[in-house]
Design a protein around this motif. Structure first.
Motif, short mmCIF file in Angstrom:
data_model
loop_
_atom_site.label_atom_id
_atom_site.label_comp_id
_atom_site.label_asym_id
_atom_site.label_seq_id
_atom_site.Cartn_x
_atom_site.Cartn_y
_atom_site.Cartn_z
N ALA A 6 0.82 -1.21 0.00
CA ALA A 6 0.00 0.00 0.00
C ALA A 6 0.86 1.26 0.00
N ILE A 7 1.96 1.22 0.76
CA ILE A 7 2.85 2.38 0.83
C ILE A 7 3.53 2.62 -0.51
N VAL A 8 3.93 1.54 -1.19
CA VAL A 8 4.54 1.68 -2.52
C VAL A 8 3.54 2.28 -3.50
N ASP A 9 2.31 1.77 -3.49
CA ASP A 9 1.27 2.29 -4.39
C ASP A 9 0.99 3.76 -4.12
N TYR A 10 0.91 4.11 -2.83
CA TYR A 10 0.63 5.49 -2.44
C TYR A 10 1.78 6.41 -2.86
N SER A 11 3.01 5.92 -2.73
CA SER A 11 4.18 6.71 -3.13
C SER A 11 4.16 6.98 -4.62
N ASN A 12 3.79 5.98 -5.40
CA ASN A 12 3.68 6.17 -6.85
C ASN A 12 2.60 7.18 -7.20
N TYR A 13 1.50 7.14 -6.46
CA TYR A 13 0.41 8.09 -6.66
C TYR A 13 0.88 9.52 -6.36
N LEU A 14 1.62 9.68 -5.25
CA LEU A 14 2.12 11.01 -4.88
C LEU A 14 3.09 11.55 -5.92
N LYS A 15 3.87 10.67 -6.52
CA LYS A 15 4.84 11.09 -7.52
C LYS A 15 4.19 11.40 -8.85
N ILE A 16 3.34 10.49 -9.31
CA ILE A 16 2.78 10.62 -10.67
C ILE A 16 1.57 11.56 -10.71
N GLU A 17 0.64 11.35 -9.77
CA GLU A 17 -0.60 12.12 -9.80
C GLU A 17 -0.47 13.49 -9.12
N ARG A 18 0.25 13.50 -7.99
CA ARG A 18 0.37 14.75 -7.23
C ARG A 18 1.62 15.55 -7.61
N GLY A 19 2.58 14.90 -8.23
CA GLY A 19 3.80 15.59 -8.65
C GLY A 19 4.66 16.05 -7.50
N LEU A 20 4.64 15.31 -6.36
CA LEU A 20 5.44 15.72 -5.21
C LEU A 20 6.91 15.38 -5.42
N SER A 21 7.77 16.09 -4.70
CA SER A 21 9.21 15.85 -4.79
C SER A 21 9.58 14.57 -4.05
N GLU A 22 10.79 14.08 -4.32
CA GLU A 22 11.28 12.87 -3.65
C GLU A 22 11.35 13.08 -2.14
N ASN A 23 11.77 14.27 -1.71
CA ASN A 23 11.88 14.55 -0.27
C ASN A 23 10.51 14.48 0.41
N SER A 24 9.50 15.07 -0.23
CA SER A 24 8.15 15.04 0.34
C SER A 24 7.62 13.61 0.43
N ILE A 25 7.86 12.83 -0.63
CA ILE A 25 7.38 11.44 -0.64
C ILE A 25 8.07 10.63 0.46
N LYS A 26 9.36 10.85 0.64
CA LYS A 26 10.09 10.13 1.70
C LYS A 26 9.54 10.47 3.07
N ASN A 27 9.14 11.72 3.27
CA ASN A 27 8.55 12.12 4.56
C ASN A 27 7.23 11.39 4.81
N TYR A 28 6.40 11.27 3.76
CA TYR A 28 5.14 10.53 3.90
C TYR A 28 5.41 9.06 4.20
N GLN A 29 6.38 8.48 3.50
CA GLN A 29 6.74 7.08 3.73
C GLN A 29 7.23 6.87 5.16
N PHE A 30 8.04 7.79 5.64
CA PHE A 30 8.61 7.69 6.98
C PHE A 30 7.50 7.68 8.04
N ASP A 31 6.52 8.57 7.88
CA ASP A 31 5.43 8.66 8.86
C ASP A 31 4.53 7.42 8.81
N LEU A 32 4.27 6.90 7.61
CA LEU A 32 3.46 5.68 7.49
C LEU A 32 4.18 4.48 8.11
N LYS A 33 5.48 4.45 7.96
CA LYS A 33 6.25 3.34 8.53
C LYS A 33 6.26 3.39 10.06
N LYS A 34 6.07 4.59 10.61
CA LYS A 34 5.93 4.68 12.07
C LYS A 34 4.71 3.88 12.53
#
Length: 300
Positions: A6-34
Motif C-alpha cells: 500500500a505504501i509503494v502504491d501510495y508513493s507512486n500516486y504522490l509522484k505521478i498524480e500529485r507531482g510531489l518531490s522525492e523529499n516530500s514522498i520520503k517524509n510521507y513514507q517515513f510517517d506511514l512506517k511509524k
C-alpha cells in the motif's frame, strides 16, 4: 493488501498524480512506517483496508510521548491523505481519521537574520580558500533570490537569464517559476563562474549545474547546511539557522521594505497566499508604521 504494498502504491500516486518531490514522498513514507512499526511491535495484524479508529488512536497516544504537537499534526495529516487515497482506489469505504482531531499548535514564526547578521556571515567567508567565492555566491543567491536549498543545489547554468535579470527555478513538484535577480547577486555569481568554476575539472553529467563541489559534482543539501553552520560558529551567532533562514529573511526584509505580499508569494513559489502570510506576523512594528503612513485617519 499488505502495508508495504500500500505504501509503494501510495508513493507512486504522490509522484505521478500529485507531482510531489522525492523529499516530500520520503517524509510521507517515513510517517506511514511509524504506524507499521507500531503495529508490528504491538503484534496487531490489521491491514490498511480494515484498520480502525481505535487502533490509530492508540498509535497516536503512543507517539505523543516521543514527538511534539507539530510533528503529531504532520503525521496525522499524512495518514488522512493515505486513507483518502485508499478510498479513492476503492480499497476501503471510509477514513478512520475522520473523527480524530489534530493537536492544537501555535503558528510557528520563522527565524530571520538581520541585514547586519547576513553581512557578518558573508564577511566571515575565507575568500583565500578555493571555495570561498563559491560560498559567497551561494549565500548571496539564497538571500538575494529567496530560494529553497533544494532549488539552489539544482540550479543550472541554463537556468540563468542574467541579461534579462531573471533565473528559472524548479520548485516543489517540479513547478517552475521565474525569480528576479539583482545586480549585486549577479556580480557574485559571475565572480564564482569566472574565477572558480571555469577552472574546475567537471565530472560528466554535471556540466550544467551551477554550484559544484571541489570534485566537480553537484553540491548536496547537507553541504550547504554545513557551510552555514560553520560560518555561524565562526561569528559566534547564537541563533539556530539553516539555509531556509535566508529564505525567511528574504521575504521578511521585502515585506518590511513595503513589497506587495502577492509579489513575495510569486517569488517564493508559494501555491497559497496563506503560506506567505506568515511573514505578516514576523514584524508587527512594521505593520504599525504602514498604518500610520498610509491610513487617512492617522493623519488627523
Amino acid at each position: 493488501m499488505k502495508w508495504e504494498e500500500a505504501i509503494v502504491d501510495y508513493s507512486n500516486y504522490l509522484k505521478i498524480e500529485r507531482g510531489l518531490s522525492e523529499n516530500s514522498i520520503k517524509n510521507y513514507q517515513f510517517d506511514l512506517k511509524k504506524l507499521v512499526d507500531y503495529l508490528k511491535a504491538s503484534a496487531i495484524k490489521s491491514p490498511p483496508q480494515t484498520i480502525g479508529k481505535e487502533i490509530i488512536q492508540r498509535f497516536i497516544y503512543d507517539i505523543s510521548k516521543e514527538v511534539n504537537p507539530r510533528s503529531q499534526a504532520r503525521i496525522l495529516s499524512g495518514l488522512r491523505g493515505f486513507f483518502n487515497y485508499l478510498i479513492f482506489e476503492n480499497y476501503r469505504p471510509d477514513n478512520p481519521m475522520e473523527l480524530i482531531e489534530s493537536p492544537k499548535i501555535g503558528r510557528k514564526l520563522p527565524d530571520t537574520l538581520s541585514q547586519l547578521e547576513i553581512d557578518e556571515l558573508i564577511g566571515a567567508i575565507d575568500l583565500s580558500h578555493p571555495q570561498g567565492e563559491r560560498n559567497r555566491a551561494i549565500l548571496e543567491t539564497l538571500y538575494g533570490c529567496g530560494l529553497r536549498v533544494s532549488e539552489l543545489v539544482s540550479l543550472r547554468l541554463s537556468d540563468l537569464f542574467l541579461d534579462e535579470d531573471f533565473i528559472k527555478v524548479s520548485g516543489k513538484g517540479d513547478k517552475q517559476r521565474l525569480v528576479p535577480i539583482a545586480e549585486h547577486t549577479k556580480k557574485y555569481i559571475d565572480l564564482y563562474r569566472k574565477h572558480v568554476r571555469n577552472h574546475q575539472k567537471i565530472q560528466p553529467g554535471y556540466e550544467d549545474f551551477l554550484y559544484l563541489n571541489r570534485n566537480g559534482r553537484q553540491l548536496t543539501r547537507a553541504m550547504i547546511f554545513e557551510i552555514i553552520k560553520r560560518l555561524a560558529e565562526k561569528i559566534g551567532l547564537k541563533k539556530n539557522i539553516s539555509p531556509h533562514t535566508f529564505r525567511h529573511s528574504f521575504a521578511t526584509h521585502l515585506l518590511e521594505g513595503g513589497a506587495d505580499l502577492r509579489a513575495i508569494q510569486q517569488m517564493l513559489g508559494h501555491e497559497s497566499i496563506t503560506t506567505t502570510e506568515v511573514y505578516v506576523h514576523v514584524d508587527r512594528s512594521h505593520l504599525t508604521e504602514v498604518l500610520k503612513k498610509f491610513h487617512p485617519r492617522t493623519a488627523s
